[in-house]
Design a protein around this motif. Structure first.
Motif, PDB file in Angstrom:
ATOM      1  N   GLY A   2       0.934  -1.167  -0.034  1.00  0.00           N
ATOM      2  CA  GLY A   2      -0.008   0.094   0.078  1.00  0.00           C
ATOM      3  C   GLY A   2       0.746   0.996   0.107  1.00  0.00           C
ATOM      4  N   VAL A   3       2.087   1.164  -0.517  1.00  0.00           N
ATOM      5  CA  VAL A   3       2.900   2.559  -0.525  1.00  0.00           C
ATOM      6  C   VAL A   3       2.907   2.975  -1.858  1.00  0.00           C
ATOM      7  CG1 VAL A   3       5.178   3.256  -0.477  1.00  0.00           C
ATOM      8  CG2 VAL A   3       4.607   1.391   1.115  1.00  0.00           C
ATOM      9  N   PRO A   4       2.282   4.334  -1.864  1.00  0.00           N
ATOM     10  CA  PRO A   4       2.560   4.983  -3.402  1.00  0.00           C
ATOM     11  C   PRO A   4       3.640   4.988  -3.961  1.00  0.00           C
ATOM     12  CG  PRO A   4       1.073   6.329  -1.839  1.00  0.00           C
ATOM     13  CD  PRO A   4       1.836   4.909  -1.104  1.00  0.00           C
ATOM     14  N   MET A   5       3.812   4.658  -5.245  1.00  0.00           N
ATOM     15  CA  MET A   5       5.212   4.597  -5.783  1.00  0.00           C
ATOM     16  C   MET A   5       4.997   4.910  -7.519  1.00  0.00           C
ATOM     17  SD  MET A   5       5.616   1.676  -7.879  1.00  0.00           S
ATOM     18  CE  MET A   5       4.189   0.345  -7.874  1.00  0.00           C
ATOM     19  N   VAL A   6       6.144   5.211  -8.012  1.00  0.00           N
ATOM     20  CA  VAL A   6       6.384   5.249  -9.365  1.00  0.00           C
ATOM     21  C   VAL A   6       7.346   4.352  -9.850  1.00  0.00           C
ATOM     22  CG1 VAL A   6       6.878   6.592 -11.370  1.00  0.00           C
ATOM     23  CG2 VAL A   6       5.192   7.345  -9.569  1.00  0.00           C
ATOM     24  N   VAL A   7       7.500   3.563 -10.658  1.00  0.00           N
ATOM     25  CA  VAL A   7       8.595   2.743 -11.338  1.00  0.00           C
ATOM     26  C   VAL A   7       8.912   3.012 -12.766  1.00  0.00           C
ATOM     27  CG1 VAL A   7       7.124   0.630 -11.675  1.00  0.00           C
ATOM     28  CG2 VAL A   7       9.695   0.463 -11.549  1.00  0.00           C
ATOM     29  N   ALA A   8      10.148   3.581 -13.014  1.00  0.00           N
ATOM     30  CA  ALA A   8      10.312   4.025 -14.416  1.00  0.00           C
ATOM     31  C   ALA A   8      11.510   3.411 -15.157  1.00  0.00           C
ATOM     32  CB  ALA A   8      10.392   5.390 -14.582  1.00  0.00           C
ATOM     33  N   ASP A   9      11.390   3.092 -16.388  1.00  0.00           N
ATOM     34  CA  ASP A   9      12.577   2.619 -17.215  1.00  0.00           C
ATOM     35  C   ASP A   9      12.608   3.219 -18.460  1.00  0.00           C
ATOM     36  OD1 ASP A   9      14.215   0.527 -18.637  1.00  0.00           O
ATOM     37  OD2 ASP A   9      14.286  -0.565 -16.639  1.00  0.00           O
ATOM     38  N   GLY A  10      13.682   3.459 -18.782  1.00  0.00           N
ATOM     39  CA  GLY A  10      14.115   3.785 -20.338  1.00  0.00           C
ATOM     40  C   GLY A  10      13.712   2.865 -21.247  1.00  0.00           C
ATOM     41  N   LYS A  11      13.725   1.678 -21.159  1.00  0.00           N
ATOM     42  CA  LYS A  11      13.247   0.739 -22.028  1.00  0.00           C
ATOM     43  C   LYS A  11      11.785   0.889 -22.424  1.00  0.00           C
ATOM     44  CE  LYS A  11      14.302  -3.360 -19.840  1.00  0.00           C
ATOM     45  NZ  LYS A  11      14.502  -2.657 -18.243  1.00  0.00           N
TER      46      LYS A  11
END
Length: 511
Positions: A34-43
């Motif tokens: 339940g932790v707000p997060m963003v996961v980002a990747d250049g692929k």
């Protein structure tokens, strides 16, 4: 999480940079907790090449706790034996699966390609209501500590930049980590002089197809990992740079060497690549609100099939700590425990694999002579005797990473004078039924007999934690008459007799 598309700004609790196995595992756990997060990747999508392959028992236990173990088992291959040889000769077999029985629900070594690990985690992340920001490449990272959202990251896309403001940032972006470079964190270690090759080979002949094959030689070294299919085997080997000069190590050259040295041949390959091996550790794993995990924090040789596993376990460890802090169950200083616990694991692993790699690849006369003359004599004896030794399961515990130890505090380390206990600081010993309690993802107390109902009620009401009274089922590490405080990640934080349990556990949770 709040998004303002007019300003192209995203505000969140945790920014995860990198959507490889480590970043995806971290994102999955944060979403599940339940932790707000963003996961980002250049692929543009998950990795298509297989790259890492092996899943050790501890990682399988983490997948089980995440709730996706059935999918992992359905797609993977399990090796129950280790076949040891020298060049073209098989010298002995070690039943690693049998050594792991009673130690874990997942004895043996499981093989599931990195690409399939990633896709499985992406699918589960979507099921949890989140997704990856693909084609979002980190170009800038700034930290302003007085700000309640001290991390500001700029992500470049085909449609302009996106700014992410977060309380914490985790760099899970590989050995060439942009996060690590942006924070100026040194990556300490060496690059090995050998060239590694990897081939996902089909129609393999000359190796055991259902086992892990280990074949040192006088000059070269070969590993073979089963991948199922039509005699599919992942072949990993080394060639000294002096043997190939300045030329690229072609697959045809590798095929000829495999046939000549190991009497191993194969049909078409699904993937072939060469690379250099690095043995490096980040100088720090935490820099204020910025953390490093996986290959961004540590890289080492593939000997032992530990690399991807260590990153998955970094993510598991860090996710629970971030959740405890962000949700008010722990203070900010508790996050220091991530580096205190995980960096020693990485350093020991790199030290061990570095020494082992040096022994099996050294071109010096003494190691070469030992490999050529003594190894073929000792290996058959060792593989025959090892499974009969009383302490043989301990070897499996080390390889499978279920024997990892954390000091629960600096004070505990000083008081113990470096002597590690059998239970406290380790992953909860497996009894055959007690791992089901870990699915609650909460702090809890265990007892294994010898405890009366009054003591159970007192501990439960005083601490506000669930208290489980469970059977030992022959486990010799846990003791009747003791309470054990279990962290949500499955590690034992403290143990106590009933009379001191409340005060001991209260202190252990005052993080």
């Amino acid at each position: 999480m709040r998004t303002d598309m007019a300003e192209r700004e995203i505000q969140t609790d945790v920014l995860v940079v990198g959507a490889g196995p480590t970043g995806l595992m971290l994102a999955n756990w944060l979403a599940k907790l339940g932790v707000p997060m963003v996961v980002a990747d250049g692929k543009s999508e998950p990795t298509r090449e297989s790259r890492a392959l092996g899943l050790q028992a501890r990682s399988m236990e983490i997948y089980d706790q995440l709730g996706v173990i059935d999918k992992v088992l359905a797609e993977s291959t399990v090796a129950q034996k280790l076949v040891f040889g020298y060049e073209a000769r098989e010298l002995g077999r070690v039943p690693i699966g049998r050594l792991g029985r009673g130690v874990t629900p997942y004895p043996g070594i499981t093989f599931l390609e990195q690409s399939r690990n990633e896709q499985l985690l992406v699918d589960n992340l979507k099921a949890l209501g989140s997704d990856v920001f693909w084609q979002h490449r980190l170009t800038a990272l700034d930290v302003d500590l007085p700000d309640p959202l001290p991390v500001t990251a700029t992500l470049a896309t085909d449609h302009g930049g996106v700014r992410v403001r977060a309380r914490y940032c985790v760099g899970a972006d590989g050995g060439s980590s942009t996060v690590r470079s942006a924070r100026g964190i040194a990556f300490e270690g060496i690059t090995n002089a050998h060239t590694f090759y990897v081939s996902d080979a089909t129609e393999v002949r000359g190796l055991a197809l259902d086992a892990v094959n280990v074949r040192p030689g006088t000059e070269d070294f070969l590993l073979g990992f089963p991948m199922g299919g039509d005699s599919d085997v992942r072949l990993i080997g080394t060639v000294r740079n002096s043997d190939i000069g300045g030329d690229e190590l072609s697959e045809d050259t590798v095929r000829r060497r495999l046939q000549r040295i190991y009497s191993v041949s194969y049909g078409p390959s699904r993937w072939y690549s060469t690379y250099k091996v690095h043995h490096r550790t980040a100088a720090v794993f935490r820099d204020g609100p910025v953390f490093l995990a996986g290959d961004a924090a540590h890289v080492h040789s593939p000997v032992g099939a530990q690399g991807m596993n260590t990153g998955l376990q970094d993510a598991h460890n860090l996710a629970f700590k971030l959740a405890d802090v962000l949700q008010g169950r722990a203070s900010e200083r508790y996050l220091d425990r991530y580096e205190a616990e995980r960096r020693p694991v990485a350093r020991r692993l790199i030290s061990t694999t570095d020494r082992l790699f040096g022994i099996i690849t050294s071109a010096r006369p003494v190691p070469r002579t030992l490999r050529r003359l003594i190894l073929p004599v000792l290996a058959p004896v060792a593989t025959n005797v090892l499974p009969r030794l009383r302490g043989a399961p301990r070897l499996f515990e080390y390889v499978s990473q279920v024997r990892i130890h954390y000091w629960m505090s600096d004070e505990a380390k000083q008081a113990a004078r470096g002597r590690r206990g059998k239970v406290v600081g380790r992953r909860l010993p497996y009894t055959g039924s007690n791992f089901e309690t870990l699915l609650s993802l909460t702090w809890q107390v265990h007892a294994y007999g010898g405890i009366d109902d009054v003591a159970v009620h007192h501990v439960r009401s005083a601490l506000g934690l669930d208290v489980q009274v469970l059977p030992l089922n022959g486990n010799t590490k846990l003791q009747p008459g003791y309470f054990y405080l279990i962290r949500p990640d499955g590690f034992v934080a403290a143990e106590s007799l009933p009379v001191g349990a409340v005060s001991t556990f209260t202190a252990a949770m005052a993080r």
